[in-house]
Design a protein around this motif. Sequence first.
Motif, mmCIF file in Angstrom:
data_model
loop_
_atom_site.group_PDB
_atom_site.id
_atom_site.type_symbol
_atom_site.label_atom_id
_atom_site.label_comp_id
_atom_site.label_asym_id
_atom_site.label_seq_id
_atom_site.Cartn_x
_atom_site.Cartn_y
_atom_site.Cartn_z
ATOM 1 N N GLN A 1 -3.789 -12.940 11.886
ATOM 2 C CA GLN A 1 -4.653 -12.377 10.849
ATOM 3 C C GLN A 1 -6.011 -13.065 10.872
ATOM 4 O O GLN A 1 -6.183 -14.147 11.441
ATOM 5 N N ILE A 2 -6.961 -12.408 10.236
ATOM 6 C CA ILE A 2 -8.325 -12.888 10.146
ATOM 7 C C ILE A 2 -8.403 -14.110 9.223
ATOM 8 O O ILE A 2 -7.683 -14.206 8.238
ATOM 9 N N GLY A 3 -9.291 -15.047 9.561
ATOM 10 C CA GLY A 3 -9.618 -16.151 8.669
ATOM 11 C C GLY A 3 -11.047 -16.001 8.178
ATOM 12 O O GLY A 3 -11.766 -15.071 8.568
ATOM 13 N N ASN A 4 -11.488 -16.909 7.338
ATOM 14 C CA ASN A 4 -12.838 -16.786 6.775
ATOM 15 C C ASN A 4 -13.936 -16.949 7.817
ATOM 16 O O ASN A 4 -15.041 -16.443 7.656
ATOM 17 N N MET A 5 -13.637 -17.628 8.931
ATOM 18 C CA MET A 5 -14.632 -17.830 9.976
ATOM 19 C C MET A 5 -14.691 -16.696 10.994
ATOM 20 O O MET A 5 -15.490 -16.724 11.922
ATOM 21 N N ASP A 6 -13.838 -15.694 10.824
ATOM 22 C CA ASP A 6 -13.815 -14.538 11.716
ATOM 23 C C ASP A 6 -14.578 -13.373 11.091
ATOM 24 O O ASP A 6 -14.463 -13.123 9.895
ATOM 25 N N LYS A 7 -15.331 -12.656 11.902
ATOM 26 C CA LYS A 7 -16.051 -11.487 11.414
ATOM 27 C C LYS A 7 -15.100 -10.317 11.171
ATOM 28 O O LYS A 7 -13.970 -10.294 11.668
ATOM 29 N N ALA A 8 -15.568 -9.334 10.410
ATOM 30 C CA ALA A 8 -14.717 -8.234 9.953
ATOM 31 C C ALA A 8 -14.074 -7.466 11.100
ATOM 32 O O ALA A 8 -12.948 -6.976 10.967
ATOM 33 N N ASP A 9 -14.771 -7.334 12.234
ATOM 34 C CA ASP A 9 -14.193 -6.536 13.316
ATOM 35 C C ASP A 9 -12.999 -7.211 13.977
ATOM 36 O O ASP A 9 -12.260 -6.577 14.725
ATOM 37 N N VAL A 10 -12.771 -8.494 13.694
ATOM 38 C CA VAL A 10 -11.556 -9.156 14.181
ATOM 39 C C VAL A 10 -10.331 -8.521 13.536
ATOM 40 O O VAL A 10 -9.297 -8.321 14.198
ATOM 41 N N GLY B 1 -5.152 -13.047 4.983
ATOM 42 C CA GLY B 1 -6.211 -13.761 5.670
ATOM 43 C C GLY B 1 -7.407 -14.021 4.769
ATOM 44 O O GLY B 1 -7.278 -14.171 3.569
ATOM 45 N N TRP B 2 -8.609 -14.071 5.386
ATOM 46 C CA TRP B 2 -9.839 -14.403 4.693
ATOM 47 C C TRP B 2 -9.712 -15.794 4.047
ATOM 48 O O TRP B 2 -8.902 -16.614 4.454
ATOM 49 N N SER B 3 -10.525 -16.088 3.032
ATOM 50 C CA SER B 3 -10.354 -17.277 2.190
ATOM 51 C C SER B 3 -11.063 -17.038 0.880
ATOM 52 O O SER B 3 -11.882 -16.112 0.752
ATOM 53 N N THR B 4 -10.759 -17.858 -0.083
ATOM 54 C CA THR B 4 -11.533 -17.848 -1.315
ATOM 55 C C THR B 4 -12.940 -18.369 -0.992
ATOM 56 O O THR B 4 -13.167 -18.958 0.065
ATOM 57 N N PRO B 5 -13.915 -18.146 -1.883
ATOM 58 C CA PRO B 5 -15.307 -18.519 -1.580
ATOM 59 C C PRO B 5 -15.481 -20.001 -1.222
ATOM 60 O O PRO B 5 -14.846 -20.878 -1.809
ATOM 61 N N PRO C 1 -18.556 -23.125 0.063
ATOM 62 C CA PRO C 1 -19.987 -23.424 -0.067
ATOM 63 C C PRO C 1 -20.805 -23.023 1.151
ATOM 64 O O PRO C 1 -22.030 -23.159 1.143
ATOM 65 N N PHE C 2 -20.148 -22.521 2.195
ATOM 66 C CA PHE C 2 -20.800 -22.353 3.486
ATOM 67 C C PHE C 2 -21.145 -20.902 3.822
ATOM 68 O O PHE C 2 -21.722 -20.630 4.875
ATOM 69 N N GLY C 3 -20.783 -19.966 2.967
ATOM 70 C CA GLY C 3 -21.121 -18.568 3.221
ATOM 71 C C GLY C 3 -20.553 -18.035 4.515
ATOM 72 O O GLY C 3 -21.260 -17.408 5.303
ATOM 73 N N THR C 4 -19.277 -18.267 4.750
ATOM 74 C CA THR C 4 -18.648 -17.819 5.994
ATOM 75 C C THR C 4 -18.396 -16.308 5.953
ATOM 76 O O THR C 4 -18.472 -15.677 4.902
ATOM 77 N N PRO C 5 -18.114 -15.687 7.106
ATOM 78 C CA PRO C 5 -18.125 -14.227 7.189
ATOM 79 C C PRO C 5 -17.114 -13.494 6.317
ATOM 80 O O PRO C 5 -17.382 -12.372 5.880
ATOM 81 N N SER C 6 -15.946 -14.076 6.078
ATOM 82 C CA SER C 6 -14.874 -13.314 5.421
ATOM 83 C C SER C 6 -14.298 -14.110 4.250
ATOM 84 O O SER C 6 -13.322 -14.846 4.389
ATOM 85 N N GLU C 7 -14.947 -13.946 3.090
ATOM 86 C CA GLU C 7 -14.523 -14.628 1.878
ATOM 87 C C GLU C 7 -14.250 -13.590 0.794
ATOM 88 O O GLU C 7 -14.884 -12.525 0.768
ATOM 89 N N ALA C 8 -13.324 -13.900 -0.103
ATOM 90 C CA ALA C 8 -12.940 -12.960 -1.155
ATOM 91 C C ALA C 8 -12.546 -13.730 -2.407
ATOM 92 O O ALA C 8 -12.116 -14.891 -2.330
ATOM 93 N N GLY C 9 -12.658 -13.086 -3.542
ATOM 94 C CA GLY C 9 -12.295 -13.703 -4.799
ATOM 95 C C GLY C 9 -10.789 -13.774 -5.005
ATOM 96 O O GLY C 9 -10.004 -13.156 -4.281
ATOM 97 N N GLU C 10 -10.400 -14.525 -6.024
ATOM 98 C CA GLU C 10 -8.981 -14.754 -6.296
ATOM 99 C C GLU C 10 -8.230 -13.444 -6.573
ATOM 100 O O GLU C 10 -7.090 -13.272 -6.133
ATOM 101 N N GLU C 11 -8.849 -12.517 -7.284
ATOM 102 C CA GLU C 11 -8.152 -11.273 -7.604
ATOM 103 C C GLU C 11 -7.847 -10.461 -6.347
ATOM 104 O O GLU C 11 -6.772 -9.853 -6.239
ATOM 105 N N ARG C 12 -8.782 -10.470 -5.413
ATOM 106 C CA ARG C 12 -8.556 -9.729 -4.174
ATOM 107 C C ARG C 12 -7.474 -10.400 -3.326
ATOM 108 O O ARG C 12 -6.625 -9.725 -2.727
ATOM 109 N N ILE C 13 -7.495 -11.731 -3.277
ATOM 110 C CA ILE C 13 -6.444 -12.474 -2.569
ATOM 111 C C ILE C 13 -5.084 -12.129 -3.175
ATOM 112 O O ILE C 13 -4.110 -11.866 -2.450
ATOM 113 N N ALA C 14 -5.001 -12.136 -4.500
ATOM 114 C CA ALA C 14 -3.740 -11.820 -5.170
ATOM 115 C C ALA C 14 -3.264 -10.413 -4.831
ATOM 116 O O ALA C 14 -2.067 -10.186 -4.581
ATOM 117 N N ALA C 15 -4.185 -9.451 -4.788
ATOM 118 C CA ALA C 15 -3.819 -8.064 -4.472
ATOM 119 C C ALA C 15 -3.329 -7.944 -3.032
ATOM 120 O O ALA C 15 -2.356 -7.217 -2.752
#
Length: 223
Positions: A64-73, A101-105, A107-121
């Motif tokens: 799965q994608i992590g926060n350092m991976d761009k959306a097309d991954v 995947g992804w991560s919560t926000p 400080p570094f503005g990485t490509p794939s970050e999401a809020g807690e509600e989206r992670i929960a969903a």
Amino acid sequence: MGEGAYWIGIGDIHDDTRAIDRLPGLAAAAGVVISGDLTVKGGAPAARAVIEAVRRHNAVILAQIGNMDKADVDSYLSGEGVNIHATGRVTPQGVGFFGCGWSTPTPFGTPSEAGEERIAAWLDAAHAAVAHCPHLVMVCHTPPYGTATDVVGGGTHVGSRAVRAFIERVQPAVCLTGHIHEARAVDAIGATTVVNPGALAGGGYARVTFDGRLLGAELLAFA
């Protein structure tokens, strides 16, 4: 149902395919599970290099994608039939793997970050795909808040409260996580064993075992 099966869990590869070639036990594993961060702000071509490096040793991959991976991954992994972000699958051995995947926000503005509600969903959607299975492995790039697996320098916990709440409620046997390189550790939330192997280049990996009845997980290292 097969007995004695194991899976190799890795994450935070960050384009270092050489480290993959040093991992022990890949060929004999029932599969390889990648918790996220295949690349360093890379897209599908960079992710492909990582997946192909794993496939040289084992053809069964869940990733799965992590926060350092761009959306097309994410799209690439789906196209390869290996994506477990926001979904899950039951293996032939009878183990249900599901991912977020992804991560919560950060400080570094990485490509794939999401809020807690989206992670929960996403976690709820992933779990729904395998909820019928009694043997569950949760693969979540962001570690649960307040554990040994989410601590950065100075002792600050930076994990996800939504991830922790999900684990407390659902109690999967194992949670494979990553994201926080310096928090290479094993911890527990109730009946759930939480493992963060850290960055692959640092020599950490997880081994998830299944004897046909019980799932277990351990943190291992290679040179």
